[in-house]
Design an enzyme around this catalytic site. Structure first.
Site, PDB file in Angstrom:
ATOM      1  N   ALA A 148      29.323  76.181  63.495  1.00  0.00           N
ATOM      2  CA  ALA A 148      29.211  76.482  62.075  1.00  0.00           C
ATOM      3  C   ALA A 148      28.651  77.897  61.957  1.00  0.00           C
ATOM      4  O   ALA A 148      27.981  78.392  62.875  1.00  0.00           O
ATOM      5  CB  ALA A 148      28.272  75.482  61.413  1.00  0.00           C
ATOM      6  N   GLY A 184      29.635  73.014  66.050  1.00  0.00           N
ATOM      7  CA  GLY A 184      30.768  72.533  65.255  1.00  0.00           C
ATOM      8  C   GLY A 184      32.113  72.777  65.924  1.00  0.00           C
ATOM      9  O   GLY A 184      33.091  72.079  65.635  1.00  0.00           O
ATOM     10  N   GLU A 216      32.560  69.979  68.279  1.00  0.00           N
ATOM     11  CA  GLU A 216      32.806  68.793  67.456  1.00  0.00           C
ATOM     12  C   GLU A 216      34.232  68.789  66.892  1.00  0.00           C
ATOM     13  O   GLU A 216      34.861  67.738  66.781  1.00  0.00           O
ATOM     14  CB  GLU A 216      31.764  68.735  66.328  1.00  0.00           C
ATOM     15  CG  GLU A 216      30.372  68.456  66.886  1.00  0.00           C
ATOM     16  CD  GLU A 216      29.262  68.697  65.892  1.00  0.00           C
ATOM     17  OE1 GLU A 216      29.197  69.810  65.312  1.00  0.00           O
ATOM     18  OE2 GLU A 216      28.454  67.783  65.680  1.00  0.00           O
ATOM     19  N   GLU A 259      22.695  72.964  68.959  1.00  0.00           N
ATOM     20  CA  GLU A 259      21.976  72.859  67.681  1.00  0.00           C
ATOM     21  C   GLU A 259      20.463  72.747  67.866  1.00  0.00           C
ATOM     22  O   GLU A 259      19.694  73.271  67.067  1.00  0.00           O
ATOM     23  CB  GLU A 259      22.487  71.648  66.879  1.00  0.00           C
ATOM     24  CG  GLU A 259      23.843  71.855  66.236  1.00  0.00           C
ATOM     25  CD  GLU A 259      25.013  71.477  67.137  1.00  0.00           C
ATOM     26  OE1 GLU A 259      24.802  71.306  68.362  1.00  0.00           O
ATOM     27  OE2 GLU A 259      26.136  71.356  66.617  1.00  0.00           O
TER      28      GLU A 259
HETATM   29  N1  CO8 Z   1      27.715  81.840  63.353  1.00  0.00           N
HETATM   30  C1  CO8 Z   1      27.717  83.108  62.908  1.00  0.00           C
HETATM   31  N2  CO8 Z   1      27.925  84.190  63.694  1.00  0.00           N
HETATM   32  C2  CO8 Z   1      28.144  83.961  65.003  1.00  0.00           C
HETATM   33  C3  CO8 Z   1      28.159  82.665  65.537  1.00  0.00           C
HETATM   34  C4  CO8 Z   1      27.933  81.569  64.667  1.00  0.00           C
HETATM   35  N3  CO8 Z   1      27.956  80.288  65.072  1.00  0.00           N
HETATM   36  N4  CO8 Z   1      28.388  82.768  66.867  1.00  0.00           N
HETATM   37  C5  CO8 Z   1      28.531  84.081  67.137  1.00  0.00           C
HETATM   38  N5  CO8 Z   1      28.379  84.816  66.015  1.00  0.00           N
HETATM   39  C6  CO8 Z   1      28.475  86.257  65.880  1.00  0.00           C
HETATM   40  C7  CO8 Z   1      27.254  86.971  66.462  1.00  0.00           C
HETATM   41  O1  CO8 Z   1      26.178  86.963  65.541  1.00  0.00           O
HETATM   42  C8  CO8 Z   1      27.823  88.352  66.737  1.00  0.00           C
HETATM   43  O2  CO8 Z   1      27.854  89.052  65.534  1.00  0.00           O
HETATM   44  P1  CO8 Z   1      27.474  90.652  65.548  1.00  0.00           P
HETATM   45  O3  CO8 Z   1      28.559  91.286  66.378  1.00  0.00           O
HETATM   46  O4  CO8 Z   1      27.533  91.027  64.099  1.00  0.00           O
HETATM   47  O5  CO8 Z   1      26.127  90.761  66.160  1.00  0.00           O
HETATM   48  C9  CO8 Z   1      29.263  88.060  67.138  1.00  0.00           C
HETATM   49  O6  CO8 Z   1      29.554  86.738  66.643  1.00  0.00           O
HETATM   50  C10 CO8 Z   1      29.480  88.055  68.637  1.00  0.00           C
HETATM   51  O7  CO8 Z   1      28.545  87.168  69.215  1.00  0.00           O
HETATM   52  P2  CO8 Z   1      27.484  87.598  70.350  1.00  0.00           P
HETATM   53  O8  CO8 Z   1      27.195  89.065  70.292  1.00  0.00           O
HETATM   54  O9  CO8 Z   1      26.313  86.675  70.260  1.00  0.00           O
HETATM   55  O10 CO8 Z   1      28.357  87.307  71.653  1.00  0.00           O
HETATM   56  P3  CO8 Z   1      27.824  86.920  73.092  1.00  0.00           P
HETATM   57  O11 CO8 Z   1      28.985  87.022  74.009  1.00  0.00           O
HETATM   58  O12 CO8 Z   1      26.601  87.700  73.435  1.00  0.00           O
HETATM   59  O13 CO8 Z   1      27.381  85.369  72.969  1.00  0.00           O
HETATM   60  C11 CO8 Z   1      27.629  83.076  72.254  1.00  0.00           C
HETATM   61  C12 CO8 Z   1      28.337  84.386  72.686  1.00  0.00           C
HETATM   62  C13 CO8 Z   1      26.871  82.485  73.446  1.00  0.00           C
HETATM   63  C14 CO8 Z   1      28.696  82.105  71.800  1.00  0.00           C
HETATM   64  C15 CO8 Z   1      26.630  83.397  71.107  1.00  0.00           C
HETATM   65  O14 CO8 Z   1      27.309  84.124  70.093  1.00  0.00           O
HETATM   66  C16 CO8 Z   1      26.028  82.183  70.468  1.00  0.00           C
HETATM   67  O15 CO8 Z   1      25.133  81.565  71.028  1.00  0.00           O
HETATM   68  N6  CO8 Z   1      26.516  81.822  69.246  1.00  0.00           N
HETATM   69  C17 CO8 Z   1      25.952  80.743  68.478  1.00  0.00           C
HETATM   70  C18 CO8 Z   1      26.417  79.410  69.004  1.00  0.00           C
HETATM   71  C19 CO8 Z   1      25.769  78.281  68.253  1.00  0.00           C
HETATM   72  O16 CO8 Z   1      24.563  78.128  68.232  1.00  0.00           O
HETATM   73  N7  CO8 Z   1      26.586  77.434  67.626  1.00  0.00           N
HETATM   74  C20 CO8 Z   1      26.135  76.253  66.932  1.00  0.00           C
HETATM   75  C21 CO8 Z   1      25.896  76.552  65.481  1.00  0.00           C
HETATM   76  S1  CO8 Z   1      25.182  75.150  64.659  1.00  0.00           S
HETATM   77  C22 CO8 Z   1      26.505  74.136  64.342  1.00  0.00           C
HETATM   78  O17 CO8 Z   1      27.613  74.397  64.739  1.00  0.00           O
HETATM   79  C23 CO8 Z   1      26.218  72.900  63.546  1.00  0.00           C
HETATM   80  C24 CO8 Z   1      27.501  72.192  63.092  1.00  0.00           C
HETATM   81  C25 CO8 Z   1      27.194  71.164  62.045  1.00  0.00           C
HETATM   82  C26 CO8 Z   1      26.852  71.817  60.716  1.00  0.00           C
HETATM   83  C27 CO8 Z   1      26.466  70.808  59.681  1.00  0.00           C
HETATM   84  C28 CO8 Z   1      26.293  71.488  58.315  1.00  0.00           C
HETATM   85  C29 CO8 Z   1      25.300  70.872  57.477  1.00  0.00           C
END
Ligand code: CO8
Length: 260
Positions: free
Chosen positions: A66, A111, A114, A134
């Site tokens: 998400a 997500g 999922e 998460e």
């Molecule tokens: N949301 C928003 N932006 C994101 C997300 C995300 N989930 N993942 C990556 N991005 C963005 C980064 O902020 C970055 O943006 P910017 O270039 O502006 O800094 C860009 O994408 C590239 O990402 P990274 O620089 O971080 O790339 P890396 O290669 O260093 O890392 C990763 C890749 C490991 C995938 C890292 O980006 C990461 O950990 N992302 C987050 C993953 C995460 O935690 N996902 C779970 C989110 S919670 C969820 O999904 C809950 C679902 C249920 C929701 C229920 C609603 C009520």
């Protein structure tokens, strides 16, 4: 609905839906979720489409979860409604009369993992990574991860993934049954299409009833599931496709199914 964050490509009998926000690793914001909902409905409503393929744009991510920018702003009641909405979209994918195949081309986190779990089949590229991170954000999975993951890979493995928040590789995912196949990235969509075409060659109503029997069967006692199976089996016996399928076999020719 004009899609801003998705690509929708018809390659009859397959539709390929690509989540297209590569700058944020295809994270699902509200708009993208709504578009996904519309695209899934489009697949279900289109008689020329028999299988949907879900994938992500670029070579790095399927869906990295998400959108954390939106999550960070969620108030409790809105958060619950949003969670329920996301769940309903994934439920529609899982409950669809046509199978969806996730073609996982990179990170499938939160997500994103999922979303893949809601599909009938999962094909991953070698660089794919899976996880439910998460807990690292002070959250729990909210789009069915606490429910579908355990059903697919077993309680112990699901709890390891959900409690540690650590990523696993495509090979590890294959080993625990989280994905059906792992292929080199350049072959990913072709392999998903290959599977889709094998499915599309079969009788559509039989495919629909298989999905229903397996999905519902996992939620009810086995005796009830067997009864459901017998009922759906008998329903198949009333179809033109069953007559055609059995006749074609006996006449040693390929069947021509019409979905009736
Ligand atoms: N949301 C928003 N932006 C994101 C997300 C995300 N989930 N993942 C990556 N991005 C963005 C980064 O902020 C970055 O943006 P910017 O270039 O502006 O800094 C860009 O994408 C590239 O990402 P990274 O620089 O971080 O790339 P890396 O290669 O260093 O890392 C990763 C890749 C490991 C995938 C890292 O980006 C990461 O950990 N992302 C987050 C993953 C995460 O935690 N996902 C779970 C989110 S919670 C969820 O999904 C809950 C679902 C249920 C929701 C229920 C609603 C009520």
């Amino acid at each position: 609905m004009p899609y801003e964050n998705l690509l929708y490509e018809k390659r009859d009998p397959v539709a390929v839906i690509t989540v297209n926000r590569p700058k944020v690793l295809n994270a699902l914001n509200r708009r993208t979720l709504e578009e996904l909902d519309a695209a899934v409905r489009e697949v279900i409503a289109d008689d020329s489409i028999r299988v949907g393929i879900l994938t992500g744009a670029g070579e790095k991510a399927f869906v990295a979860g998400a959108d954390i920018n939106e999550l960070a702003q969620l108030a409790p009641v809105v958060g619950r409604d949003y969670g329920l909405y996301g769940q309903s979209v994934l439920d529609r994918i899982e409950g669809s009369p046509k199978p969806f195949i996730a073609a996982i081309n990179g990170y499938a986190l939160g997500g994103g993992c999922e979303l893949a779990l809601a599909c009938a089949l999962r094909v991953a590229s070698e660089n794919a990574r899976f996880g439910q991170p998460e807990v690292k954000l002070g959250l729990i999975p909210g789009y069915g991860g606490t429910q579908r993951l355990g059903r697919l890979v077993g309680k112990g493995r699901a709890l390891q993934i959900v409690l540690t928040g650590e990523q696993i590789t495509a090979e590890q995912a294959l080993k625990i049954g989280l994905v059906n196949e792992v292929v080199p990235l350049p072959d990913l969509i072709a392999e998903a299409e290959n599977l889709a075409k094998k499915i599309a060659a079969n009788a559509p109503l039989a495919i629909r009833f298989c999905l229903e029997a397996v999905n519902r069967g996992l939620e009810i006692p086995q005796a009830e599931g067997l009864f459901l199976e017998a009922t759906l089996f008998s329903l198949c016996c009333t179809t033109e496709d069953m007559k055609e399928g059995t006749k074609a076999f006996l006449e040693k020719r390929p069947a021509k199914f019409t979905g009736r």
